[in-house]
Design an enzyme around this catalytic site. Structure first.
Site, short mmCIF file in Angstrom:
data_model
loop_
_atom_site.label_atom_id
_atom_site.label_comp_id
_atom_site.label_asym_id
_atom_site.label_seq_id
_atom_site.Cartn_x
_atom_site.Cartn_y
_atom_site.Cartn_z
N GLU A 174 0.92 -1.48 -0.07
CA GLU A 174 0.06 -0.03 -0.17
C GLU A 174 0.85 1.16 0.19
O GLU A 174 1.69 1.35 0.80
CB GLU A 174 -0.85 0.13 1.29
CG GLU A 174 -1.75 1.19 1.50
CD GLU A 174 -2.44 1.20 2.76
OE1 GLU A 174 -2.67 0.12 3.37
OE2 GLU A 174 -2.71 2.52 3.21
N SER A 201 -4.08 5.44 0.23
CA SER A 201 -5.50 4.95 0.37
C SER A 201 -6.39 6.00 0.19
O SER A 201 -6.31 7.17 0.91
CB SER A 201 -5.41 4.35 1.94
OG SER A 201 -6.54 3.77 2.29
#
Length: 433
Positions: free
Chosen positions: A356, A359
């Site tokens: 990641e 987000s």
RNA sequence: GGAGGAGUGGCCGAGUGGUCGAAGGCAGCGGUUUUGAAAACCGCCGUAUCGCAAGGUACCGGGGGUUCGAAUCCCUCCUCCUCCGCCA
């Protein structure tokens, strides 16, 4: 925070929606129907009492102060008045309890958020670029960075303990270059207004965006320098907190919307529960830099705004030529305040995995209700809750990691991505830079 | 850190413990007038909450207190301003 009325009027649907996150999310709801009934009762009791007292006081004001009638009424009203105080306390207590429950209830997943319980269940939306091929065994960034002399974990732990890092030379310069590059892209090409907020905030700000009251253990809290201060300050875990709360307790004009802010801030996370994960390298640090994108819009607009916001974050990776994919978080994986989330996951050759790096979420009116962020839809119309969104654009440290790993060369040097060269003043990082 | 001063509706600004959700002005909205506009005049013009509604209740920076009754009195906290000191 969910709307109390929505919850009690549609208890079954709310229960079903929350159960999509996980079965336990429903638990706090059990008390709510009963509390809501008690609340209504307490309000009616207190207010009818208040109405009587007000009427009696009104009459009393017409009597001469020295008259025996006045004295008599006053004595009668004494008890009425103290009864009222009790009723009001009772009402306040119930309202506080409801508030407490509601503040701990997560947002309802958006209907378009897919079912699923863990990150394993997150569908891949699309992939950009190709997995880079190497003629050698690609190294992890901690080896690359330490070998280049631009990254130092040992000295950081001497200063601050585990999960801190020191950047030197070209490493420090690249961190700064990335911040400038990202801010320039978002402000010049994507229409964001740059903002530099405080890095310490009050608990009310953290309650507004949803980090408090539930996730205090993830935060760094400062102690009182001044013992007379009635509140403590927290280090921000993300710019989302100060930037979203910029418009707390405000009524925005419809013409102002959508509002778009881009903010660079350092972020501080205690992540008490996460030890054991990503212990090596820059991936999970107590302090990291991030450029955050925050948007405010009308409710009708928020679905389109999320797509737009996500595309802005993606643009950073595309300009840097970093291979990544976009996944949509399933109901079990979205954050407490989020209704819908896309994660951008960048490819890390050293780990042979996607990690990641951004987000991007829409929160519906969940944060707006907590922070009282409203807008006036038109002249003379009643204010409505706005919708809020935010996304990393991007996490700077992790971007540095991705560049080191995706642009590493056989000789240990790292090529500087085209887009960053004017900011860096060089096209390659070699030992000693 | 020391010494003072101030917080009232979108803004400015009045307010004697009861008739104050709060004068007045500006801005805004609607109307009359006008070919149109301006001006003038008339009306409307906060938020939340309970209620099907009528209506009720709450809110004058936040919290607590005194009182039959608080924008008004008391305590406390917050914020801002002025002066002095210190400081990047």
């Amino acid at each position: 925070m969910l709307d109390l009325r929505l919850v009690i009027d549609n208890l079954e649907e709310v229960r079903k929606g929350l159960a999509r996150r996980n079965p336990e999310a429903v638990a706090p709801l059990e008390a709510i129907a009963e509390l809501a009934a008690a609340r209504r009762e307490a309000i009616v009791a207190a207010e009818s009492h208040a109405a009587r007292r007000n009427a009696a006081n009104q009459e009393m004001s017409k009597l001469p102060k020295q008259s025996p009638e006045f004295a008599q009424r006053r004595d009668e009203l004494k008890s009425l008045s103290s009864e009222l105080k009790e009723l009001e306390h009772k009402r306040d207590e119930i309202e506080a309890r409801i508030q407490q429950v509601l503040l701990g209830v997560p947002n309802l997943p958006d209907p378009s958020t897919p079912d699923g319980s863990t990150s394993e269940d997150n569908p891949v939306v699309h992939t950009w670029g190709e997995v880079p091929k190497f003629s050698f065994e690609p190294k992890a960034h901690w080896d690359i960075g330490v070998n280049l002399g631009i990254l130092d974990f040992e000295r950081a732990s001497k200063l601050s303990g585990p999960r801190f890092s020191v950047l030197f030379g070209a490493g420090a310069r690249m961190e700064r270059a990335l911040i400038s590059f990202m801010l320039d892209l978002h402000t010049r090409e994507h229409g964001y207004r740059e903002v530099l907020p405080p890095f310490l905030v009050k608990d009310t700000a953290l309650r507004g965006t949803g980090q408090l009251p539930k996730f205090e253990q993830d935060l760094f809290k400062t102690s009182k320098a001044d013992p007379d201060k009635t509140y403590d300050l927290y280090l921000i875990p993300t710019a989302e907190v100060p930037v979203t709360n910029l418009h707390a307790d405000e009524v925005l004009e419809a013409e102002q919307l959508p509002i778009a802010y881009a903010a660079y801030t350092p972020c501080f996370r205690s992540e008490a529960g996460s030890y054991g994960k990503d212990v090596r390298g820059l991936i999970r640090q107590h302090q990291f830099d991030k450029v955050e994108l925050v948007r405010f819009c009308a409710p009708e607009d928020s679905a389109a705004q999320l797509e737009l916001l996500t595309s802005h974050a993606e643009k950073v990776l595309q300009k840097l030529g970093l291979h990544y994919r976009v996944v949509q978080l399933c109901a079990g994986d979205i954050g407490f305040s989020a209704a819908k989330t896309y994660d951008l996951e960048v490819w890390l050759p050293g780990l042979s995995a996607y990690r990641e790096i951004s987000s991007c979420s829409s929160f519906g009116d969940f944060q707006a209700r907590r922070a009282a962020i409203r807008f006036r839809p038109g002249k003379g119309q009643k204010p409505r809750l706005a919708h809020t969104l935010n996304g990393s654009g991007l996490a700077v440290g992790r971007t540095l990691v991705a560049i080191l790993e995706q642009y590493q060369q056989a000789d240990g040097s790292v090529t500087v991505p085209e887009a960053l060269r004017t900011y860096m003043g060089t096209d390659v990082i070699r030992p000693g830079n």
